[in-house]
Design a protein around this motif. Structure first.
Motif, PDB file in Angstrom:
ATOM      1  N   PRO A   1       0.821  -1.214   0.000  1.00  0.00           N
ATOM      2  CA  PRO A   1       0.000   0.000   0.000  1.00  0.00           C
ATOM      3  C   PRO A   1       0.848   1.255   0.000  1.00  0.00           C
ATOM      4  N   ALA A   2       0.275   2.342  -0.487  1.00  0.00           N
ATOM      5  CA  ALA A   2       0.950   3.639  -0.454  1.00  0.00           C
ATOM      6  C   ALA A   2      -0.074   4.730  -0.687  1.00  0.00           C
ATOM      7  N   ILE A   3       0.119   5.832   0.019  1.00  0.00           N
ATOM      8  CA  ILE A   3      -0.678   7.031  -0.210  1.00  0.00           C
ATOM      9  C   ILE A   3       0.283   8.118  -0.669  1.00  0.00           C
ATOM     10  N   LEU A   4       0.119   8.566  -1.902  1.00  0.00           N
ATOM     11  CA  LEU A   4       1.009   9.554  -2.497  1.00  0.00           C
ATOM     12  C   LEU A   4       0.470  10.953  -2.204  1.00  0.00           C
ATOM     13  N   LEU A   5       1.305  11.798  -1.626  1.00  0.00           N
ATOM     14  CA  LEU A   5       0.930  13.175  -1.307  1.00  0.00           C
ATOM     15  C   LEU A   5       1.817  14.110  -2.112  1.00  0.00           C
ATOM     16  N   LEU A   6       1.210  14.828  -3.073  1.00  0.00           N
ATOM     17  CA  LEU A   6       1.968  15.613  -4.055  1.00  0.00           C
ATOM     18  C   LEU A   6       1.809  17.107  -3.866  1.00  0.00           C
ATOM     19  N   LYS A   7       2.875  17.817  -4.207  1.00  0.00           N
ATOM     20  CA  LYS A   7       2.771  19.249  -4.464  1.00  0.00           C
ATOM     21  C   LYS A   7       1.920  19.409  -5.728  1.00  0.00           C
ATOM     22  N   HIS A   8       1.044  20.405  -5.733  1.00  0.00           N
ATOM     23  CA  HIS A   8       0.131  20.570  -6.871  1.00  0.00           C
ATOM     24  C   HIS A   8       0.309  21.972  -7.444  1.00  0.00           C
ATOM     25  N   GLN A   9       0.867  22.049  -8.675  1.00  0.00           N
ATOM     26  CA  GLN A   9       1.100  23.339  -9.312  1.00  0.00           C
ATOM     27  C   GLN A   9       0.341  23.497 -10.621  1.00  0.00           C
ATOM     28  N   SER A  10      -0.012  22.378 -11.275  1.00  0.00           N
ATOM     29  CA  SER A  10      -0.685  22.508 -12.568  1.00  0.00           C
ATOM     30  C   SER A  10      -1.411  21.212 -12.923  1.00  0.00           C
ATOM     31  N   THR A  11      -2.061  21.225 -14.076  1.00  0.00           N
ATOM     32  CA  THR A  11      -2.731  20.034 -14.587  1.00  0.00           C
ATOM     33  C   THR A  11      -1.723  18.970 -15.012  1.00  0.00           C
ATOM     34  N   TRP A  12      -0.501  19.386 -15.306  1.00  0.00           N
ATOM     35  CA  TRP A  12       0.492  18.469 -15.862  1.00  0.00           C
ATOM     36  C   TRP A  12       0.711  17.242 -14.977  1.00  0.00           C
ATOM     37  N   GLU A  13       0.909  17.432 -13.668  1.00  0.00           N
ATOM     38  CA  GLU A  13       1.166  16.280 -12.794  1.00  0.00           C
ATOM     39  C   GLU A  13      -0.070  15.398 -12.650  1.00  0.00           C
ATOM     40  N   THR A  14      -1.262  15.993 -12.776  1.00  0.00           N
ATOM     41  CA  THR A  14      -2.488  15.190 -12.728  1.00  0.00           C
ATOM     42  C   THR A  14      -2.516  14.207 -13.888  1.00  0.00           C
ATOM     43  N   PHE A  15      -2.113  14.672 -15.064  1.00  0.00           N
ATOM     44  CA  PHE A  15      -2.057  13.801 -16.237  1.00  0.00           C
ATOM     45  C   PHE A  15      -0.901  12.804 -16.151  1.00  0.00           C
ATOM     46  N   CYS A  16       0.241  13.260 -15.659  1.00  0.00           N
ATOM     47  CA  CYS A  16       1.462  12.456 -15.722  1.00  0.00           C
ATOM     48  C   CYS A  16       1.495  11.303 -14.725  1.00  0.00           C
ATOM     49  N   MET A  17       1.007  11.516 -13.508  1.00  0.00           N
ATOM     50  CA  MET A  17       1.212  10.528 -12.457  1.00  0.00           C
ATOM     51  C   MET A  17       0.726   9.122 -12.826  1.00  0.00           C
ATOM     52  N   PRO A  18      -0.473   8.949 -13.388  1.00  0.00           N
ATOM     53  CA  PRO A  18      -0.872   7.584 -13.755  1.00  0.00           C
ATOM     54  C   PRO A  18       0.014   6.949 -14.822  1.00  0.00           C
ATOM     55  N   THR A  19       0.657   7.776 -15.637  1.00  0.00           N
ATOM     56  CA  THR A  19       1.536   7.241 -16.682  1.00  0.00           C
ATOM     57  C   THR A  19       2.923   6.913 -16.148  1.00  0.00           C
ATOM     58  N   LEU A  20       3.274   7.449 -14.984  1.00  0.00           N
ATOM     59  CA  LEU A  20       4.612   7.267 -14.432  1.00  0.00           C
ATOM     60  C   LEU A  20       4.686   6.169 -13.377  1.00  0.00           C
ATOM     61  N   MET A  21       3.585   5.947 -12.654  1.00  0.00           N
ATOM     62  CA  MET A  21       3.610   5.039 -11.508  1.00  0.00           C
ATOM     63  C   MET A  21       3.438   3.579 -11.923  1.00  0.00           C
ATOM     64  N   PRO A  22       4.067   2.648 -11.187  1.00  0.00           N
ATOM     65  CA  PRO A  22       3.964   1.219 -11.512  1.00  0.00           C
ATOM     66  C   PRO A  22       2.672   0.575 -11.013  1.00  0.00           C
ATOM     67  N   HIS A  23       1.886   1.290 -10.229  1.00  0.00           N
ATOM     68  CA  HIS A  23       0.611   0.784  -9.724  1.00  0.00           C
ATOM     69  C   HIS A  23      -0.533   1.637 -10.275  1.00  0.00           C
ATOM     70  N   PRO A  24      -1.736   1.074 -10.374  1.00  0.00           N
ATOM     71  CA  PRO A  24      -2.903   1.918 -10.651  1.00  0.00           C
ATOM     72  C   PRO A  24      -3.077   2.941  -9.534  1.00  0.00           C
ATOM     73  N   LEU A  25      -3.594   4.096  -9.881  1.00  0.00           N
ATOM     74  CA  LEU A  25      -3.797   5.170  -8.904  1.00  0.00           C
ATOM     75  C   LEU A  25      -5.279   5.490  -8.792  1.00  0.00           C
ATOM     76  N   ALA A  26      -5.685   5.892  -7.602  1.00  0.00           N
ATOM     77  CA  ALA A  26      -7.049   6.371  -7.366  1.00  0.00           C
ATOM     78  C   ALA A  26      -6.952   7.775  -6.795  1.00  0.00           C
ATOM     79  N   TYR A  27      -7.403   8.763  -7.560  1.00  0.00           N
ATOM     80  CA  TYR A  27      -7.425  10.133  -7.072  1.00  0.00           C
ATOM     81  C   TYR A  27      -8.611  10.321  -6.128  1.00  0.00           C
ATOM     82  N   VAL A  28      -8.414  11.171  -5.132  1.00  0.00           N
ATOM     83  CA  VAL A  28      -9.515  11.666  -4.307  1.00  0.00           C
ATOM     84  C   VAL A  28      -9.859  13.047  -4.845  1.00  0.00           C
TER      85      VAL A  28
END
Length: 249
Positions: free
Chosen positions: A74-101
């Motif tokens: 398990p892991a809960i990722l806590l990100l700095k949020h500056q733009s839409t770019w990281e919202t798009f990128c994170m699912p493409t970069l991570m080795p696990h499926p992600l669930a946004y809140v």
């Protein structure tokens, strides 16, 4: 030139999201949640790739070795949020499926929001705070048990480059309730894709992944202060000019 590049990218996103979103909505009843997720990530990969080609934005990942490696770790990722770019990128970069809140209002965004609504993620009604958090814990535990990582932006909204928002303890409360570690991540996306800006500029966005922080025996506010301290210190290391103190007159 940057204006033209940004316009072309926006048009490309609009043209591709409509058929992709419709395809997800139509196909979702016949597919597993896992297949729906990767179908949506397919469009995100196209969006990120178009950002690389049309906008000249590149990603540089630091600390990838800090991510858990077990299939159901398990892991809960806590990100700095500056733009839409990281919202798009994170699912493409991570080795696990992600669930946004995310807030349920996003579900009403045509095509993009409709597709999001078919994914196994956590959308909440922020007007019902206690009920919303109970939902986050219940769904978060289920998703973590099946190997999906939960991702949250502790500042709650996009923060302008060089600034710091208020870190809320929802992510650490979830971590303590589920026993999952938190992983802080610093992101310098505003260097290329500023908050609320139409014109984007070429450059490198750095994603710096910190070491997992255990949640057992911690208090939510105290744990979030540790997350905040790491992210903000890392932001200043990665993007020092943005945080330079103003010269006294």
């Amino acid at each position: 030139m940057n204006l033209l590049r940004s316009l072309l990218h926006m048009l490309f996103m609009m043209v591709t999201v409509i058929p992709w979103g419709l395809a997800v909505v139509i196909a979702a009843p016949f597919l597993s949640s896992d297949r729906v997720y990767w179908m949506c990530v397919g469009w995100l990969r196209v969006a990120v790739r178009s950002g690389e080609i049309l906008l000249g934005i590149r990603n540089h990942i630091i600390g990838f070795e800090n991510l858990p490696v077990a299939t159901t770790a398990p892991a809960i990722l806590l990100l700095k949020h500056q733009s839409t770019w990281e919202t798009f990128c994170m699912p493409t970069l991570m080795p696990h499926p992600l669930a946004y809140v995310f807030k349920k209002e996003l579900l009403y965004v045509p095509f993009f929001g409709w597709a999001m609504g078919r994914m196994d993620m956590i959308h909440i009604d922020r007007s019902k705070r206690a009920e919303a958090f109970n939902k986050v814990v219940a769904q978060g535990q289920r998703l973590l048990d099946q190997g999906t990582w939960v991702i949250m932006f502790p500042e709650g909204t996009r923060i302008p480059r060089g600034q710091q928002g208020v870190y809320k303890s929802g992510g650490t409360r979830l971590a303590i309730a589920t026993g999952a570690p938190v992983i802080p991540i610093a992101v310098t996306s505003a260097k290329c894709w500023p908050r609320k800006a139409f014109i984007k500029t070429p450059g490198t966005v750095e994603f710096s992944i910190g070491k997992p922080i255990p949640s057992a025996g911690r208090q939510p506010d105290e744990l979030m202060r540790e997350v905040e301290a790491w992210i903000e210190a890392e932001m200043r290391r990665l993007d020092p000019t943005a945080y330079a103190a103003p010269v006294a007159s």
